[in-house]
Design a protein around this motif. Structure first.
Motif, PDB file in Angstrom:
ATOM      1  N   HIS A  58       0.754  -1.163   0.169  1.00 41.50           N
ATOM      2  CA  HIS A  58      -0.123   0.136   0.321  1.00 41.50           C
ATOM      3  C   HIS A  58       0.998   1.263  -0.039  1.00 41.50           C
ATOM      4  N   SER A  59       1.762   1.433   0.633  1.00 47.31           N
ATOM      5  CA  SER A  59       2.764   2.404   0.898  1.00 47.31           C
ATOM      6  C   SER A  59       3.498   2.688  -0.482  1.00 47.31           C
ATOM      7  N   ARG A  61       2.393   2.054  -3.271  1.00 48.39           N
ATOM      8  CA  ARG A  61       1.367   2.183  -4.166  1.00 48.39           C
ATOM      9  C   ARG A  61       1.184   3.826  -4.129  1.00 48.39           C
ATOM     10  N   ASN A  62       1.042   4.056  -2.852  1.00 47.26           N
ATOM     11  CA  ASN A  62       0.869   5.666  -2.576  1.00 47.26           C
ATOM     12  C   ASN A  62       2.028   6.518  -3.174  1.00 47.26           C
ATOM     13  N   ASN A  69      -1.225  14.262  -6.998  1.00 48.16           N
ATOM     14  CA  ASN A  69      -1.449  15.582  -6.125  1.00 48.16           C
ATOM     15  C   ASN A  69      -0.994  16.781  -6.997  1.00 48.16           C
TER      16      ASN A  69
END
Length: 591
Positions: A58-59, A61-62, A69
């Motif tokens: 998950h990290s 992926r972020n 952004n």
């Protein structure tokens, strides 16, 4: 089988069954409990590994989603084709700086490199000087097509293609890639790919709950092995897991190169990768093997102790019984002088005391009754040899007197000669055992007299095997039986009657039968006669009827029963109006 041996075997069987039962139950309970705990713990560990892996994924992926952004990056992606060379260079520079900043601000220990590709396969930016693939190679690669197919979801790939000039470059263990685009312009996008080492999986494998022999295996979405802990890679293990690791989670036992192992696995719902924990059976049940060894050693020790206990107690139990057995053998040989030594007050001691009392009573009985009875039977038998039935003598003399009135000289001569032969045979006390031939001569003399008396009423037949004429019999065996047939069978019958003497071999014994077709005997009288035919030892205290003053069937039965015991058989059958048959079955006399 001796009692001592029986006791020893009994002790062994009881202890063996007890130890086996206790050992089996304890081993089964321990095995089941430990197996359940290990399987549960294995699933918990792989779930924890899966959770840690998913958090890390998950990290990562972020980090790959950094362009979302800032809208300028999305706008740059949409108009990248229309940019001039300078604008393209500036956009690529800003995009690369963005990801360099992202990966440096949030350090990832297993990060190696990243590449950014445009939708046509053009390399936009890279974190190292690695020679890029051609756009065609990128577009045709599996990871690129899979990433595009994910349509904005991260794709984790375990198969890292290596270029020809990358022999000295660090090889990545796995990679993550994602498609980034403006949803209003889906045909223009970039693919960001990051490659990683196995540091994540090594850190996961350093779990304090894992044993030294356990292995962690990570499989990708297509069940290809990404990581295997330990110093060596087992190809057999990889093949076994590839075939059997299916489903969301589970556990199973498998054999790899002759070693039995427990595999526990879970499948990540996020990356579709599988975390597998492989534990050797020896690692799980090593303590149970110690229990099994302890049970076996305990059983051996118990057997040794049982042997000494059985010998010790068995001797205490069986020695008095053995002494009693020896005393019985002495009594069997006629020695009543030895008594059982009694030095204990338990049941065996009481048996010894009662046996001594019985022996005293038996010795007194033999001395006072049995021996006297034997002497009395010997005297009676000697008297019987020297006498003849008075009734027969009177009738014979009457016949001689009657015949003399009619001057039948020839018949008087035959009867006188036959009577003389019978007296001579009966008064000869030299031998108790005679041959069948001698007995038949006596019967011939007897029946010649009876045939003259009854004027040819008696028909006499013989059915004898040739080789049995020399067989031995007790003296005066046939005459009492033939006499019984004459006076109780033929004499009372109207017309002629037949007496048949049959002698044959039956197995290893001699079968002697005296049969007549006279008037027969009633069932009640036949049962009375059979009841009276019992072993002589049972007849010693029974008074004899006054009319029994000759040699009869009971005397013949008793003499053979005394000599042969259980080897002698006596059967008497009769039917009213049909006749009577008496059969003796006895073994040959010993020379």
């Amino acid at each position: 089988m001796r009692i001592r041996t029986v006791l020893l075997l009994s002790y062994f069987i009881v202890i063996l069954l007890s130890i086996t039962l206790v050992g089996f139950v304890s081993f089964y309970i321990s095995y089941t409990t430990m197996s359940e705990r290990v399987e549960s713990a294995g699933l918990q560990l792989v779930r924890q590994i899966e959770n840690n892996m998913d958090n890390d994924f998950h990290s990562k992926r972020n980090l790959l989603l950094a362009p979302y952004n800032d809208q300028t990056y999305i706008d740059g992606i949409n108009r990248y084709i229309e940019m001039n060379d300078q604008e393209k260079f500036q956009f690529r520079q800003r995009l690369g700086d963005l990801y360099l900043k992202s990966f440096n601000v949030t350090p990832i220990r297993d990060f190696i490199r990243f590449q950014i590709y445009y939708n046509n396969g053009e390399l936009l930016s890279s974190s190292d000087a690695r020679k890029p693939w051609t756009p065609s190679q990128v577009r045709n690669s599996d990871w690129f097509r899979e990433t595009v197919a994910k349509d904005g979801e991260v794709f984790f790939s375990g198969s890292i293609p290596q270029q020809a000039d990358e022999k000295n470059a660090e090889v990545a263990a796995y990679a993550s890639s994602i498609l980034i685009r403006d949803y209003s312009n889906p045909d223009r996008f970039i693919v960001v790919r990051a490659e990683y080492r196995t540091s994540l999986f090594r850190s996961i494998g350093q779990n304090d709950d894992l044993s030294l022999s356990s292995k962690i295996v990570i499989l990708d979405e297509n069940s290809r092995m990404i990581y295997e802990s330990g110093d060596s890679t087992d190809t057999g293990l990889a093949a076994e897991l590839t075939d059997r690791v299916t489903g969301r989670e589970g556990k199973f036992w498998m054999n790899v190169d002759g070693d039995k192992m427990l595999a526990s696995y879970t499948k990540s719902g996020y990356s579709a990768w599988k975390a597998v924990l492989v534990t050797p059976r020896e690692e799980i049940f090593g303590s149970l093997d110690k229990i099994k060894t302890t049970v076996i050693l305990t059983a051996l020790l118990a057997f040794v102790i049982t042997f000494f206990i059985s010998v010790l107690f068995g001797q205490r139990i069986t020695q008095p019984i053995l002494n009693l057995y020896k005393t019985v053998n002495r009594i069997k040989r006629g020695d009543f002088s030895l008594r059982v030594k009694v030095d204990r007050n338990d049941e065996i001691g009481r048996i010894g005391m009662n046996f001594n009392a019985m022996q005293d009573e038996l010795q007194m009985l033999i001395e006072t009754k049995y021996l006297n009875q034997i002497k009395l039977q010997e005297v009676e038998l000697a008297m019987l040899y020297s006498q003849i039935n008075p009734h027969f003598l009177y009738n014979t003399l009457d016949s001689i007197r009657a015949m003399s009135d009619y001057y039948k000289v020839e018949e008087i001569s035959i009867m006188a000669q036959s009577l003389a032969d019978m007296f001579r045979y009966n008064t000869n006390n030299k031998d108790e055992i005679v041959t069948l031939q001698e007995e038949l001569v006596q019967i011939d003399s007897y029946l010649r007299i009876q045939s003259i008396r009854f004027e040819g009423k008696i028909v006499y037949r013989q059915e004898i095997d040739e080789e049995l004429y020399s067989a031995s019999l007790l003296k005066m065996t046939l005459q009492p039986l033939v006499e019984n047939a004459v006076f109780h069978g033929i004499e009372r019958k109207r017309g002629k009657g037949t007496i048949t003497i049959s002698v044959s071999k039956e197995d290893s014994r001699i079968r002697l039968t005296v049969a007549d077709d006279g008037v027969g005997i009633s069932d009640r009288r036949l049962n009375e006669i059979r009841e009276s035919l019992r072993p002589p030892i049972q007849q010693m205290n029974e008074p004899r009827p006054a009319q029994e003053n000759g040699i009869g069937i009971a005397n013949v039965y008793s003499r053979y029963a005394i000599r042969f015991g259980d080897r002698f058989e006596f059967h008497m059958d009769s039917k009213k109006g049909v006749g009577t048959s008496i059969m003796l079955l006895f073994p040959p006399f010993e020379e």
